[in-house]
Design an enzyme around this catalytic site. Structure first.
Site, short mmCIF file in Angstrom:
data_model
loop_
_atom_site.label_atom_id
_atom_site.label_comp_id
_atom_site.label_asym_id
_atom_site.label_seq_id
_atom_site.Cartn_x
_atom_site.Cartn_y
_atom_site.Cartn_z
N ARG A 262 -27.42 -27.95 -3.33
CA ARG A 262 -27.06 -29.73 -3.99
C ARG A 262 -25.53 -29.26 -4.26
O ARG A 262 -25.26 -30.35 -3.47
CB ARG A 262 -27.68 -29.14 -5.57
CG ARG A 262 -26.94 -30.77 -6.13
CD ARG A 262 -27.85 -30.62 -7.14
NE ARG A 262 -28.06 -29.35 -8.15
CZ ARG A 262 -27.35 -29.80 -9.03
NH1 ARG A 262 -25.58 -30.28 -8.92
NH2 ARG A 262 -27.38 -28.01 -9.83
N TYR B 249 -24.67 -56.45 1.43
CA TYR B 249 -27.07 -56.53 1.72
C TYR B 249 -27.15 -56.59 0.41
O TYR B 249 -26.04 -56.52 -0.68
CB TYR B 249 -26.40 -55.04 1.98
CG TYR B 249 -27.52 -54.28 1.71
CD1 TYR B 249 -28.55 -54.22 2.37
CD2 TYR B 249 -28.02 -52.90 1.06
CE1 TYR B 249 -29.95 -53.71 1.96
CE2 TYR B 249 -29.00 -52.48 1.02
CZ TYR B 249 -29.69 -52.63 1.41
OH TYR B 249 -30.84 -52.37 1.10
N ASP C 266 -17.74 -51.49 3.32
CA ASP C 266 -19.45 -51.22 3.81
C ASP C 266 -19.52 -51.34 5.36
O ASP C 266 -19.64 -52.21 6.08
CB ASP C 266 -20.21 -52.26 3.13
CG ASP C 266 -21.36 -50.98 4.12
OD1 ASP C 266 -21.92 -50.87 5.00
OD2 ASP C 266 -22.25 -51.17 3.25
N LYS D 49 -28.45 -46.29 10.54
CA LYS D 49 -28.24 -47.43 10.83
C LYS D 49 -28.00 -46.44 12.36
O LYS D 49 -28.07 -45.49 12.93
CB LYS D 49 -27.81 -47.68 9.91
CG LYS D 49 -28.21 -48.09 8.45
CD LYS D 49 -29.82 -48.64 9.28
CE LYS D 49 -29.97 -49.31 7.45
NZ LYS D 49 -29.81 -48.42 5.96
#
Length: 373
Positions: A39, A92, A164, A189
């Site tokens: 983590r 988005y 973004d 993506k």
């Protein structure tokens, strides 16, 4: 026997061993010298972050468990309770939902700036405003932001510009070089590119922001898993080749749709008729990506008929894989917006978004012709 792999192995472990207390102290005293707990960081997620950071020209990066986690980390790196965020209205739907539904509960408020007013922020800026969130190429209307101009306007008001860059990818545009402070991607993506990974990455121009991003990643548990990281790195290696083919195919598809009698409008920056075509060509070095949207009649049955007939563009609400797909913004990505917001943005019943893949172009054109016919 010495083993030197050409490809980084998958470190599928949640924890790393120490021989003694001296090694433990080395971990805390020399950051980056070794690993403790996945983590907190692992070789695979660090490899992905470093690779994207190099492409974007940043001071450092953090890989996250999704694109949404990347957006969350980027905003939290700059904001705390009582702060205010500006967000481009053309964005988005998940980004606006995060701001409205969750960050508002943490005391971070948001206002939305219409695309036409992005370069005149004075009336939107408040004393507590910390940043503007925008997209290089907007989802789903494919509007292109002038990042150099936008960065100058943000910095004039003491704001950070968070971009973004998912639709463009770092192959087409590098926002940090144009003045942005933070750039993020849904690695799911184009960077991964094969529709088999869920991941994100955040890159910052300032080392202090990078340190804050790493802290947020650890404390909120946003770290990407080793397996997903490894797959994303594998995909990243062909990004330049894929973006070239995505861009080539998409331009041909857009030109075909532009001439089709059943298509009312095509939104693709590569078309000469696109309002920001010249800007997109300059910022993208002549490449425009594989994303577009187009308008059919505002009739759900017309849209349904097109979707049902298409074979090469399955209805799959994601994007940027090597295989083509289509999506329906009104019912998926921008479903959470009010009807008024949808209408203001031009997200109507007839709007369909295409993610053009790298298949043989004649097969894509033939499928579109029969589906529209």
């Amino acid at each position: 026997m010495k083993i030197t792999p050409k490809i980084t192995p998958i470190y599928q472990t949640s924890v790393f061993k120490f021989d003694d207390l001296n090694e433990l102290e080395q971990y805390f005293g020399e950051p980056g010298s070794r690993y403790l707990y996945s983590r907190n960081g692992n070789p695979n997620s660090d490899e992905l972050a470093e690779a994207v950071n190099k492409l974007e020209g940043g001071a450092g990066a953090v890989a996250t468990g999704s694109g949404m986690a990347a957006i969350f980390a980027a905003i939290l790196a700059c904001c705390q309770a009582g702060d205010h965020v500006l967000c481009a209205a053309d964005i988005y739907g998940g980004s606006s939902a995060l701001l409205n539904a969750e960050l508002s509960r943490m005391g971070i408020t948001a206002s939305y700036v219409p695309f036409e007013q992005l370069y005149e922020l004075a009336e939107f800026v408040q004393p507590t405003t910390r940043l503007l969130l925008a997209e290089t190429i907007s989802n789903p209307l494919l509007r292109v932001a002038d990042l150099r101009r936008l960065a100058a306007e943000c910095h004039r008001h003491g704001l950070k510009l968070v971009v973004d860059n998912t639709f463009a990818s770092p192959v087409i545009t590098q926002p940090l070089a144009l003045g942005a402070d933070i750039v993020l991607h849904s690695v799911t993506k184009y960077i991964s590119g094969h529709s088999d990974v869920t991941a994100g990455v955040v890159v910052a121009a300032d080392e202090e922001v990078v340190a804050r991003l790493r802290q947020i990643g650890i404390f909120y548990g946003l770290t990407l898993s080793p397996m997903e990281s490894w797959l994303a790195v594998r995909g990243l290696k062909t990004l330049r080749l894929r973006m070239r083919e995505h861009s080539r195919n998409a331009l041909i598809v857009a030109q075909f749709l532009e001439q089709h009698p059943k298509v009312r409008q095509v939104n693709y920056p590569g078309l000469d008729a696109h309002p920001q075509h010249a800007l997109a060509a300059e910022q993208g070095a002549g490449q425009f990506g594989g994303m577009m949207s187009f308008l059919l009649d505002d009739d759900a049955e017309v849209v349904n008929a097109f979707m049902q007939r298409s074979r090469r563009f399955p209805f799959a609400p994601s994007l940027a894989g090597v295989d083509s797909s289509l999506s329906y913004p009104l019912g998926t990505s921008h479903r959470s917006l009010t009807t008024e917001q949808q209408q203001q943005l031009g997200i109507t019943v007839g709007l369909v978004r295409l993610s053009v893949g790298i298949e043989p172009i004649e097969e894509l054109l033939a499928d579109l012709a029969q589906a529209l016919g």
